[in-house]
Design a protein around this motif. Sequence first.
Motif, PDB file in Angstrom:
ATOM      1  N   UNK A  91       0.057   4.166  78.269  1.00 25.62           N
ATOM      2  CA  UNK A  91       1.125   4.578  77.367  1.00 25.62           C
ATOM      3  C   UNK A  91       2.365   3.703  77.542  1.00 25.62           C
ATOM      4  N   UNK A  92       2.845   3.164  76.434  1.00 20.56           N
ATOM      5  CA  UNK A  92       4.040   2.339  76.451  1.00 20.56           C
ATOM      6  C   UNK A  92       3.796   0.874  76.771  1.00 20.56           C
ATOM      7  N   UNK A  93       2.550   0.515  77.094  1.00 22.64           N
ATOM      8  CA  UNK A  93       2.272  -0.869  77.475  1.00 22.64           C
ATOM      9  C   UNK A  93       2.352  -1.820  76.290  1.00 22.64           C
ATOM     10  N   UNK A  94       2.905  -3.000  76.556  1.00 22.20           N
ATOM     11  CA  UNK A  94       2.914  -4.102  75.601  1.00 22.20           C
ATOM     12  C   UNK A  94       3.072  -5.391  76.395  1.00 22.20           C
ATOM     13  N   UNK A  95       2.364  -6.435  75.973  1.00 24.42           N
ATOM     14  CA  UNK A  95       2.530  -7.724  76.653  1.00 24.42           C
ATOM     15  C   UNK A  95       3.963  -8.234  76.514  1.00 24.42           C
ATOM     16  N   UNK A  96       4.635  -7.801  75.479  1.00 24.83           N
ATOM     17  CA  UNK A  96       6.033  -8.204  75.284  1.00 24.83           C
ATOM     18  C   UNK A  96       6.931  -7.702  76.405  1.00 24.83           C
ATOM     19  N   UNK A  97       6.456  -6.709  77.150  1.00 23.48           N
ATOM     20  CA  UNK A  97       7.253  -6.197  78.263  1.00 23.48           C
ATOM     21  C   UNK A  97       7.091  -7.058  79.524  1.00 23.48           C
ATOM     22  N   UNK A  98       6.256  -8.098  79.409  1.00 21.23           N
ATOM     23  CA  UNK A  98       6.080  -9.084  80.478  1.00 21.23           C
ATOM     24  C   UNK A  98       6.356 -10.461  79.866  1.00 21.23           C
ATOM     25  N   UNK A  99       7.608 -10.798  79.588  1.00 20.97           N
ATOM     26  CA  UNK A  99       7.905 -12.042  78.856  1.00 20.97           C
ATOM     27  C   UNK A  99       7.337 -13.290  79.531  1.00 20.97           C
ATOM     28  N   UNK A 100       6.574 -14.058  78.771  1.00 20.59           N
ATOM     29  CA  UNK A 100       5.991 -15.313  79.252  1.00 20.59           C
ATOM     30  C   UNK A 100       5.679 -16.155  78.019  1.00 20.59           C
ATOM     31  N   UNK A 101       5.663 -17.437  78.097  1.00 14.58           N
ATOM     32  CA  UNK A 101       5.835 -18.243  79.297  1.00 14.58           C
ATOM     33  C   UNK A 101       7.287 -18.679  79.396  1.00 14.58           C
ATOM     34  N   UNK A 102       7.888 -18.511  80.572  1.00 11.87           N
ATOM     35  CA  UNK A 102       9.299 -18.799  80.766  1.00 11.87           C
ATOM     36  C   UNK A 102       9.535 -20.305  80.859  1.00 11.87           C
ATOM     37  N   UNK A 103      10.741 -20.722  80.480  1.00 14.17           N
ATOM     38  CA  UNK A 103      11.122 -22.130  80.601  1.00 14.17           C
ATOM     39  C   UNK A 103      11.263 -22.491  82.077  1.00 14.17           C
ATOM     40  N   UNK A 104      10.773 -23.690  82.426  1.00 14.96           N
ATOM     41  CA  UNK A 104      10.821 -24.148  83.818  1.00 14.96           C
ATOM     42  C   UNK A 104      11.602 -25.453  83.960  1.00 14.96           C
ATOM     43  N   UNK A 105      12.316 -25.870  82.901  1.00 13.39           N
ATOM     44  CA  UNK A 105      13.096 -27.099  82.941  1.00 13.39           C
ATOM     45  C   UNK A 105      12.331 -28.295  82.414  1.00 13.39           C
ATOM     46  N   UNK A 106      13.049 -29.317  81.969  1.00 15.70           N
ATOM     47  CA  UNK A 106      12.485 -30.555  81.447  1.00 15.70           C
ATOM     48  C   UNK A 106      11.512 -30.300  80.294  1.00 15.70           C
ATOM     49  N   UNK A 107      11.853 -29.355  79.425  1.00 19.82           N
ATOM     50  CA  UNK A 107      11.033 -28.990  78.262  1.00 19.82           C
ATOM     51  C   UNK A 107       9.723 -28.303  78.626  1.00 19.82           C
ATOM     52  N   UNK A 108       9.513 -27.993  79.893  1.00 20.72           N
ATOM     53  CA  UNK A 108       8.254 -27.389  80.335  1.00 20.72           C
ATOM     54  C   UNK A 108       8.392 -25.878  80.488  1.00 20.72           C
ATOM     55  N   UNK A 109       7.309 -25.178  80.149  1.00 23.54           N
ATOM     56  CA  UNK A 109       7.280 -23.744  80.415  1.00 23.54           C
ATOM     57  C   UNK A 109       6.268 -23.465  81.519  1.00 23.54           C
ATOM     58  N   UNK A 110       6.055 -22.206  81.829  1.00 29.06           N
ATOM     59  CA  UNK A 110       5.175 -21.859  82.946  1.00 29.06           C
ATOM     60  C   UNK A 110       3.756 -22.343  82.712  1.00 29.06           C
ATOM     61  N   UNK A 111       3.252 -22.194  81.493  1.00 29.69           N
ATOM     62  CA  UNK A 111       1.876 -22.642  81.198  1.00 29.69           C
ATOM     63  C   UNK A 111       1.713 -24.124  81.496  1.00 29.69           C
ATOM     64  N   UNK A 112       2.625 -24.943  80.998  1.00 27.28           N
ATOM     65  CA  UNK A 112       2.502 -26.384  81.200  1.00 27.28           C
ATOM     66  C   UNK A 112       2.664 -26.762  82.671  1.00 27.28           C
ATOM     67  N   UNK A 113       3.473 -26.016  83.376  1.00 28.57           N
ATOM     68  CA  UNK A 113       3.656 -26.273  84.810  1.00 28.57           C
ATOM     69  C   UNK A 113       2.367 -26.021  85.574  1.00 28.57           C
ATOM     70  N   UNK A 114       1.669 -24.935  85.240  1.00 25.94           N
ATOM     71  CA  UNK A 114       0.400 -24.627  85.908  1.00 25.94           C
ATOM     72  C   UNK A 114      -0.673 -25.647  85.526  1.00 25.94           C
ATOM     73  N   UNK A 115      -0.703 -26.063  84.267  1.00 28.50           N
ATOM     74  CA  UNK A 115      -1.672 -27.074  83.850  1.00 28.50           C
ATOM     75  C   UNK A 115      -1.483 -28.370  84.643  1.00 28.50           C
ATOM     76  N   UNK A 116      -0.241 -28.756  84.836  1.00 22.52           N
ATOM     77  CA  UNK A 116       0.059 -29.962  85.619  1.00 22.52           C
ATOM     78  C   UNK A 116      -0.373 -29.782  87.073  1.00 22.52           C
TER      79      UNK A 116
END
Length: 248
Positions: A91-116
């Motif tokens: 009840x009340x769950x939404x993926x929007x309540x876990x904001x991702x992917x966050x900016x990590x600097x240099x135009x990169x977000x969390x997804x791209x950081x993990x891929x690297x």
Amino acid sequence: MGRQKQKHISGLTAAAALLLVTVTGCAGQADSGPNGKGPTAKPTAKRTAEPTRGAPGGPPAGAGTLPGLPGAAEARTRLAALKVAPQGSMTGYSRDKFPHWAEQGENCNTRETVLERDGTGVRRDSQCRAVSGNWLSVYDGKTVTKASGLDIDHMVPLANAWRSGANTWTQEKRKAFANDLTHPQLLAVSAVTNRSKGDQGPEEWQPPSRAYWCVYARAWTSVKATYGLTVTRAEKTELGTMLDTCGS
């Protein structure tokens, strides 16, 4: 030695040499590629079904690139201390309540950081998107060469965390959980294995590669302990079974 006997031995030696040349030549032809331009691939056995639960196979066990991964002994200690409780409501769950992917600097977000982090020979474009590279999907042992074929898996899925206590967190803490690059919470795996896992816990889903069970259980236990999340009785039992694959 008589002349006739010498001739006989010489004849046998010549015949043996001819036979050796013939055999060697045939072996070389068997490995030749089309038009004799290099070796062909060896015949491979037909691919069998994915390893069944508990079956050996897959990539060698190893920590890979996961940060903050505890050893097996520490994981067992932390597992013993985890609070056991039934899963909570969605009840009340939404993926929007876990904001991702966050900016990590240099135009990169969390997804791209993990891929690297998880790939080899990764090249990025000006917007930090991975345009080439190689990734080993540790869940199934497959090599992936296109970033589009990869998902970034949350070791403890967002919905599972919600049912285990994250429903009471602040939005900021849920954002930190969804983008955690410090603990063993994020890794790049093939999209097909990530989607087969969904939001299931280890009592319901395990990596197809049994060789990764040890690392998986250590990582899952670490994340649940770090964030004070609960486990079900079946989940705790299965984590213990998976940790047993670590050996002493």
